[in-house]
Scaffold this motif. Structure first.
Motif, mmCIF file in Angstrom:
data_model
loop_
_atom_site.group_PDB
_atom_site.id
_atom_site.type_symbol
_atom_site.label_atom_id
_atom_site.label_comp_id
_atom_site.label_asym_id
_atom_site.label_seq_id
_atom_site.Cartn_x
_atom_site.Cartn_y
_atom_site.Cartn_z
ATOM 1 N N ARG A 98 -26.564 -9.539 -10.239
ATOM 2 C CA ARG A 98 -25.200 -9.355 -10.751
ATOM 3 C C ARG A 98 -24.758 -10.589 -11.502
ATOM 4 O O ARG A 98 -25.073 -11.726 -11.122
ATOM 5 N N VAL B 245 -19.675 2.510 -10.436
ATOM 6 C CA VAL B 245 -20.541 2.314 -9.280
ATOM 7 C C VAL B 245 -19.872 1.312 -8.344
ATOM 8 O O VAL B 245 -19.571 0.186 -8.734
ATOM 9 N N ARG B 246 -19.626 1.745 -7.109
ATOM 10 C CA ARG B 246 -18.937 0.882 -6.159
ATOM 11 C C ARG B 246 -19.825 -0.272 -5.689
ATOM 12 O O ARG B 246 -19.379 -1.398 -5.544
ATOM 13 N N ASN B 247 -21.083 0.024 -5.447
ATOM 14 C CA ASN B 247 -21.989 -0.996 -4.917
ATOM 15 C C ASN B 247 -23.065 -1.314 -5.952
ATOM 16 O O ASN B 247 -24.149 -0.732 -5.950
ATOM 17 N N LEU B 248 -22.757 -2.256 -6.842
ATOM 18 C CA LEU B 248 -23.726 -2.640 -7.873
ATOM 19 C C LEU B 248 -24.938 -3.343 -7.287
ATOM 20 O O LEU B 248 -26.040 -3.260 -7.837
ATOM 21 N N ASP B 249 -24.738 -4.031 -6.165
ATOM 22 C CA ASP B 249 -25.857 -4.761 -5.550
ATOM 23 C C ASP B 249 -26.992 -3.827 -5.151
ATOM 24 O O ASP B 249 -28.151 -4.248 -5.072
ATOM 25 N N ALA B 250 -26.657 -2.571 -4.882
ATOM 26 C CA ALA B 250 -27.689 -1.618 -4.474
ATOM 27 C C ALA B 250 -28.667 -1.319 -5.617
ATOM 28 O O ALA B 250 -29.771 -0.803 -5.371
ATOM 29 N N ASN C 288 -20.365 12.635 -6.025
ATOM 30 C CA ASN C 288 -19.172 11.895 -5.624
ATOM 31 C C ASN C 288 -18.551 12.562 -4.398
ATOM 32 O O ASN C 288 -18.631 13.791 -4.242
#
Length: 555
Positions: free
Chosen positions: A106, A131-136, A191
């Motif tokens: 990120r 996207v809520r969780n970009l780290d994923a 979603n």
């Protein structure tokens, strides 16, 4: 070996070469020049530090310098790779093509992507939706569209969304050709909201509302689905003009209420899970889509349940009996207490009237004592059944909660679920002997215990009192005995009436006084009669003497 010459290979150009030797600090590469070139050994190490170089292996290299101070040709494998990457980037951009890259981390505003050189993927270009969780996404490989690049500034901007939109349009066109109401289709959960989930049917999304997910109760759609789940759904409604699709999952199964009346007839014993509680009862899921209500009044034979949480909790598995069922209204009434026999049905057999029981006082009220008999069943000793003779204002004067007591079973009311006990019945009623012990007309002596306007109470023995009514105090009219008598003084009175049924003894001072007056009068009469008799005798004697004198005179 390449037949290249120094004149055809200039500094800054990329050429093909062949590894001829792997030394400790460098790799020797032949590029067809008058002498071999050298490449730092570190350029051949992978991420684990392992050297990836073998003799005979072909590599692309950049000719950095033709000769150094020692006459050695300096080459670079990494720089050659970067030049080739930029060439590829330029080609893809000009051809409106796609390039493959791996998301490595990120950065501010988006993600960093490795496509041979670092590139920037804005957050808005990651997916079709935020996207809520970009780290994923870190570590994943995707195809990208190059939006713009600047080689001099080493600036490259990518987009994944553009490709997804293009792909989506293609799928959408194909899906719209076959999409029809009542059709069963496979989709992917894209979603999740509080009211349902959006399912990608192939370029077009449909809404699976929470009410159409299951015939049973669903607290939140996330309880059933996760992002990316593949599910089969039924098209309930399709508005082609507005491209809106309503989906259903429970419609793939038959409504369980159709067969409920047959499966859950009255008297059937079921096992279910408590799904919710209300003030008036607990809702139990008998099967998916079929819930029954256990009313608080049907939870225990003996306990007064104020709230179902005192008996069950959400998630508990309970047994119950079907009391009634109405499939049209989708209602089932259940009973928990009916699983066990009603203790009131057997209590009369277990404790017949007249039985002496022993139990612990569970509660004390103004009107009596509650004694624990069996689990959930309490017997009541009414205040009037505590003692034959004592005047008890409150049971707490004699007993306290937790005391062990004995009592006699007086009555069992099955219909009203009442169990009556008596403590005084353990002993003989002293009033059985009172009428013989205190016969009417006898005089008794007792201690004054209370003086009221209407009379005087006299304790003749422990627990036995008599009343001298105000009208029985004196022959003279008495308005109130208050002030005439004192508590704890002894007094003697006459028994004028005894009622075993009413447990009352009527006493009288007035009649005792009358009796005393009559005795005095009688004594007076007796003494008067005696005096009169003596006078007569004297008169008789006198007359006799006079007659004798007269006779003598005549002579």
């Amino acid at each position: 070996m390449y037949e290249q010459s120094f004149r055809t290979i200039q500094e800054g150009e990329v050429a093909k070469g062949t590894i001829v030797a792997v030394e400790k600090d460098y790799v020797v590469v032949d590029i067809g020049y008058k002498s071999e070139g050298q490449i730092d050994i570190n350029e051949f190490k992978d991420v684990d530090g392992v050297i990836q170089a073998e003799v005979g292996q072909e590599v692309d290299v950049l000719l950095e310098r033709t000769e150094d101070d020692e006459g050695t040709i300096i080459l670079s494998k990494e720089k050659a790779a970067k030049i080739k990457v930029w060439d590829e980037i330029s080609r893809v951009y000009n051809d409106d093509g796609e390039i493959t890259g791996s998301i490595v981390g990120r950065v501010k505003g988006g993600m960093s992507v490795d496509i041979g050189v670092p590139a920037f993927l804005p957050g808005s270009q990651v997916d079709l939706r935020p996207v809520r969780n970009l780290d994923a996404l870190v570590g994943q490989t995707f195809d990208f569209k190059i939006l713009k690049f600047n080689k001099k500034r080493s600036n490259i901007v990518l987009s994944r969304r553009v490709l997804l939109e293009k792909e989506r349009e293609v799928k959408k066109t194909e899906t719209l050709k076959v999409l029809e109401t009542n059709q069963v289709m496979q989709g992917v959960v894209k979603n999740i909201t509080d009211y349902g989930v959006f399912v990608d049917l192939g370029g077009i999304d449909g809404l699976l509302h929470i009410t159409d997910m299951s015939w049973g109760r669903v607290g939140h759609p996330s309880e059933m689905f996760g992002i990316g789940d593949e599910i089969n759904v039924k098209v309930l409604n399709f508005d082609r003009d507005r491209e809106r699709v309503s989906l259903g999952l429970k419609q793939l199964k038959e409504d369980p209420w159709i067969a409920a009346a047959e499966k859950y007839s009255v008297g059937t014993r079921i096992e279910g899970r408590v799904v919710s509680l209300a003030d008036y009862g607990a809702f139990v899921e008998v099967e998916e889509g079929v819930e029954g209500l256990i009313h608080v009044s049907e939870m225990s034979w003996t306990r007064k349940v104020r709230h179902p949480s005192k008996i069950v909790n959400v998630g508990d598995v309970v047994e119950a009996v079907v009391l009634s069922i109405n499939p049209e209204a989708k209602r089932i009434s259940l009973g928990m207490k009916q699983v066990e026999p009603n203790p009131w049905d057997v209590i009369a057999e277990k404790y017949p009237v007249g039985t002496t029981i022993e139990g612990r006082i569970k509660n004390i009220t103004d009107f009596g004592l509650f004694i624990g008999i069996d689990e959930g069943i309490d017997g009541l000793v009414h205040i009037s059944d505590i003692s034959w003779t004592k005047r008890i204002k409150h049971p707490g004067e004699i007993y306290k909660k937790g005391d062990e007591v004995r009592a006699v079973v007086l009555n069992i009311d099955r219909e009203n679920e009442r169990f009556s006990l008596g403590i005084k019945q353990l002993e003989v009623d002293p009033w059985d002997e009172i009428p013989q012990k205190y016969k009417v007309g006898t005089s008794v002596t007792g201690l004054i215990t209370n003086v009221t306007d209407f009379g005087v109470f006299v304790e003749l023995e422990e627990g036995i009192e008599g009343l001298i009514h105000v009208s029985e105090i004196s022959n003279e009219k008495v308005k109130t005995p208050v002030g005439m008598f004192n508590v704890n003084e002894n007094v003697t009175a006459k028994v004028v009436a005894v009622s075993r049924r009413d447990r009352k003894i009527a006493l009288s001072l007035r009649r005792l006084e009358d009796e005393a007056d009559r005795a005095v009068y009688s004594e007076y009469l007796n003494s008067t009669q005696a005096a009169t008799s003596n006078l007569g005798e004297l008169l008789k004697q006198g007359l006799a003497a006079q007659n004798d004198d007269d006779d003598k005179t005549e002579e």
